[in-house]
Design a protein around this motif. Structure first.
Motif, PDB file in Angstrom:
ATOM      1  N   ALA A  58       2.994 -55.015  53.445  1.00  0.00           N
ATOM      2  CA  ALA A  58       2.853 -56.174  52.189  1.00  0.00           C
ATOM      3  C   ALA A  58       2.337 -55.699  50.655  1.00  0.00           C
ATOM      4  O   ALA A  58       2.393 -56.762  49.522  1.00  0.00           O
ATOM      5  CB  ALA A  58       2.174 -57.203  52.780  1.00  0.00           C
ATOM      6  N   TYR A  59       1.890 -55.248  50.969  1.00  0.00           N
ATOM      7  CA  TYR A  59       1.212 -54.620  49.275  1.00  0.00           C
ATOM      8  C   TYR A  59       1.927 -53.455  48.559  1.00  0.00           C
ATOM      9  O   TYR A  59       1.835 -53.132  47.552  1.00  0.00           O
ATOM     10  CB  TYR A  59      -0.646 -54.061  49.203  1.00  0.00           C
ATOM     11  CG  TYR A  59      -1.347 -54.274  50.484  1.00  0.00           C
ATOM     12  CD1 TYR A  59      -2.379 -55.432  49.672  1.00  0.00           C
ATOM     13  CD2 TYR A  59      -1.508 -54.427  51.443  1.00  0.00           C
ATOM     14  CE1 TYR A  59      -2.906 -56.491  49.868  1.00  0.00           C
ATOM     15  CE2 TYR A  59      -1.746 -55.432  52.128  1.00  0.00           C
ATOM     16  CZ  TYR A  59      -2.510 -56.040  51.574  1.00  0.00           C
ATOM     17  OH  TYR A  59      -4.219 -57.015  52.491  1.00  0.00           O
ATOM     18  N   GLU A  60       3.178 -53.161  48.801  1.00  0.00           N
ATOM     19  CA  GLU A  60       4.103 -52.143  48.378  1.00  0.00           C
ATOM     20  C   GLU A  60       4.769 -52.666  46.779  1.00  0.00           C
ATOM     21  O   GLU A  60       4.430 -51.359  45.904  1.00  0.00           O
ATOM     22  CB  GLU A  60       4.772 -51.390  49.796  1.00  0.00           C
ATOM     23  CG  GLU A  60       4.585 -50.641  50.532  1.00  0.00           C
ATOM     24  CD  GLU A  60       5.676 -50.283  50.908  1.00  0.00           C
ATOM     25  OE1 GLU A  60       7.000 -50.984  50.988  1.00  0.00           O
ATOM     26  OE2 GLU A  60       5.670 -49.367  52.038  1.00  0.00           O
ATOM     27  N   GLU A  61       5.114 -53.425  46.935  1.00  0.00           N
ATOM     28  CA  GLU A  61       5.410 -54.052  45.914  1.00  0.00           C
ATOM     29  C   GLU A  61       4.099 -53.673  44.740  1.00  0.00           C
ATOM     30  O   GLU A  61       4.114 -53.647  43.167  1.00  0.00           O
ATOM     31  CB  GLU A  61       6.260 -55.181  45.821  1.00  0.00           C
ATOM     32  CG  GLU A  61       7.147 -56.082  44.132  1.00  0.00           C
ATOM     33  CD  GLU A  61       7.287 -57.157  44.719  1.00  0.00           C
ATOM     34  OE1 GLU A  61       7.228 -57.997  43.430  1.00  0.00           O
ATOM     35  OE2 GLU A  61       7.682 -57.533  45.425  1.00  0.00           O
ATOM     36  N   GLN A  62       2.923 -54.471  44.904  1.00  0.00           N
ATOM     37  CA  GLN A  62       1.977 -54.487  43.961  1.00  0.00           C
ATOM     38  C   GLN A  62       1.410 -52.942  43.769  1.00  0.00           C
ATOM     39  O   GLN A  62       1.574 -52.489  42.451  1.00  0.00           O
ATOM     40  CB  GLN A  62       1.168 -55.270  44.454  1.00  0.00           C
ATOM     41  CG  GLN A  62      -0.302 -55.891  43.176  1.00  0.00           C
ATOM     42  CD  GLN A  62      -1.111 -56.253  43.886  1.00  0.00           C
ATOM     43  OE1 GLN A  62      -1.412 -56.344  44.908  1.00  0.00           O
ATOM     44  NE2 GLN A  62      -2.149 -56.612  43.024  1.00  0.00           N
ATOM     45  N   LEU A  63       1.692 -52.126  44.552  1.00  0.00           N
ATOM     46  CA  LEU A  63       0.851 -50.715  44.666  1.00  0.00           C
ATOM     47  C   LEU A  63       2.012 -50.357  43.428  1.00  0.00           C
ATOM     48  O   LEU A  63       1.594 -49.637  42.747  1.00  0.00           O
ATOM     49  CB  LEU A  63       1.251 -50.175  45.663  1.00  0.00           C
ATOM     50  CG  LEU A  63       0.102 -50.783  46.916  1.00  0.00           C
ATOM     51  CD1 LEU A  63      -0.643 -49.858  47.976  1.00  0.00           C
ATOM     52  CD2 LEU A  63      -1.192 -49.648  45.854  1.00  0.00           C
ATOM     53  N   HIS A  64       3.491 -50.490  43.278  1.00  0.00           N
ATOM     54  CA  HIS A  64       4.336 -50.144  42.856  1.00  0.00           C
ATOM     55  C   HIS A  64       4.252 -49.895  41.941  1.00  0.00           C
ATOM     56  O   HIS A  64       4.078 -49.436  40.622  1.00  0.00           O
ATOM     57  CB  HIS A  64       6.056 -50.238  43.295  1.00  0.00           C
ATOM     58  CG  HIS A  64       6.755 -49.446  42.630  1.00  0.00           C
ATOM     59  ND1 HIS A  64       7.844 -48.955  42.414  1.00  0.00           N
ATOM     60  CD2 HIS A  64       7.447 -51.058  41.491  1.00  0.00           C
ATOM     61  CE1 HIS A  64       8.424 -48.910  41.451  1.00  0.00           C
ATOM     62  NE2 HIS A  64       8.354 -50.218  40.565  1.00  0.00           N
ATOM     63  N   ASP A  65       4.049 -51.631  41.117  1.00  0.00           N
ATOM     64  CA  ASP A  65       3.460 -52.435  39.740  1.00  0.00           C
ATOM     65  C   ASP A  65       2.484 -51.318  39.252  1.00  0.00           C
ATOM     66  O   ASP A  65       2.504 -50.852  37.993  1.00  0.00           O
ATOM     67  CB  ASP A  65       3.882 -53.337  40.364  1.00  0.00           C
ATOM     68  CG  ASP A  65       4.619 -54.802  40.328  1.00  0.00           C
ATOM     69  OD1 ASP A  65       5.794 -54.010  40.351  1.00  0.00           O
ATOM     70  OD2 ASP A  65       4.595 -55.205  40.546  1.00  0.00           O
ATOM     71  N   LEU A  66       1.276 -51.646  39.799  1.00  0.00           N
ATOM     72  CA  LEU A  66       0.256 -51.179  39.383  1.00  0.00           C
ATOM     73  C   LEU A  66      -0.304 -49.348  39.170  1.00  0.00           C
ATOM     74  O   LEU A  66       0.040 -49.125  38.154  1.00  0.00           O
ATOM     75  CB  LEU A  66      -0.784 -51.282  39.919  1.00  0.00           C
ATOM     76  CG  LEU A  66      -1.767 -53.242  40.607  1.00  0.00           C
ATOM     77  CD1 LEU A  66      -2.197 -52.427  41.914  1.00  0.00           C
ATOM     78  CD2 LEU A  66      -2.270 -52.647  39.726  1.00  0.00           C
TER      79      LEU A  66
END
Length: 367
Positions: A58-66
């Protein structure tokens, strides 16, 4: 229709969940627990976040953006964790409104590596309060000697505080004093303290784990009879000191100006010894004006087969004093137990934080 958890709430014990994850939030599970299991608060810690972030997609998209933005790993963790806490605050906002600001609270902890740095703890508390930007937030600050002035200063700044990692009675008294001093300073600063809240997280099961280990080494009949009794006795005596502290003229003067008492919160309430009842640290610590924060397994167990016989703290003060005397008589040094547990507690959270840093650093590097 009542159930054990609603009965517990009716007895004056606020039911909080000791867990958070983006999966739990996205699925509606937290809202469901609030609706069906009387949950009116959430506590988090570095270990909980480490498990949540490293075991979910669930955190992958935010991690990608960061990662694309080149955000530093420490700041990435703050952005990820504050996002979850902000959503949880919104989910529990109805409980906050219904209770006049007492419940519906969600806690987020300062970087545990700052536990022995007063100024950095205060700075981190202010930053997290600003980032989450919700009135029903609690900033968790460890009750180390260096944490005590940070607790006072944070409260004086109008920020609600969850004081964590309390194991001993003397330190608990210092925490209550730090709370009242913070309220006094907030009032002196012209702040409205009617929505300024605090809980004092008194750890339970870890006390039994450490004391029982020592009782096994002593290995006398008298020592064996004291197994699994220290933690409950210790917590009950904490409540006795809570009643004394919040029955003083000093507190009466603050209450007259709108201040709310700092509630005792029972933390570490899952039984570590499988031979003990799984609801032991809930059943034996029932008193008005308290909080019990439970891992999901303990919460569901109490909801399934817990019992609320009435108050189980105040009627047992004499027994609690007797247990403490008996422990001293067989050679258990409670002061040393408390010191060991505080050091271990800070170290465990630091280790979890470092594991989280490593995991997020790796995930940022993979994008």
């Amino acid at each position: 229709m009542t159930n054990p958890l609603s009965d517990l709430s009716a007895a004056g014990v606020a039911v909080w969940l000791d867990d958070i994850s983006r999966d739990r939030l996205n699925s509606g599970n937290l809202a469901e627990l609030a609706r069906t299991h009387s949950v009116v608060g959430v506590t988090t810690n570095p270990t909980i976040f480490q498990k949540a972030i490293t075991s979910s997609k669930a955190y992958e998209e935010q991690l990608h953006d960061l990662a694309i933005r080149g955000v530093d790993v420490g700041e990435a963790i703050r952005l990820i964790t504050t996002a979850d806490v902000r959503v949880a605050c919104d989910v529990l906002r109805p409980a906050y409104d219904a209770s006049g600001g007492t419940d519906g609270r969600v806690s987020i902890e300062v970087d545990p590596r700052l536990a022995h740095d007063t100024d950095k703890t205060l700075a981190e508390a202010r930053s997290l309060w600003w980032m989450v930007d919700r009135p029903n937030l609690f900033i968790k600050i460890p009750a180390t000697l260096e944490g005590l002035p940070a607790i006072t200063a944070t409260l004086a700044a109008g920020i609600s505080v969850n004081v964590t990692l309390i194991f001993g009675l003397e330190r608990y008294e210092a925490v209550m004093d730090a709370y009242m001093t913070g309220i006094e300073q907030a009032l002196a600063n012209g702040r409205d303290v009617s929505r300024l809240e605090s809980v004092a997280s008194f750890f339970v099961s870890r006390v039994d784990s450490e004391v029982d280990k020592r009782l096994e080494k002593i290995d006398t009949p008298a020592a064996q009879t004291l197994r699994a009794k220290a933690a409950i006795a210790n917590a009950r005596l904490a409540y006795e000191r809570y009643e004394k502290a919040f029955g003083t003229e000093r507190w009466a003067a603050l209450a007259a100006r709108g201040a709310k008492p700092q509630r005792p919160l029972w933390a570490s309430t899952s039984t570590k010894d499988p031979s003990l009842p799984d609801t032991l640290y809930v059943h034996e610590l029932i008193a008005p004006g308290t909080v019990n924060t439970m891992p999901e397994a303990t919460l569901l167990a109490f909801g399934d087969h817990g019992e609320v016989p009435g108050e189980t703290i105040r009627p047992n003060y004499a027994d609690a004093h007797g247990v403490m005397t008996a422990l001293a008589n067989v050679g258990v040094d409670l002061d040393d137990v408390v010191e060991v547990l505080e050091q271990e507690g800070v170290t465990k959270f630091e280790d979890s934080w470092n594991q989280l840093l490593d995991a997020v650093r790796g995930q940022l590097g993979a994008h």
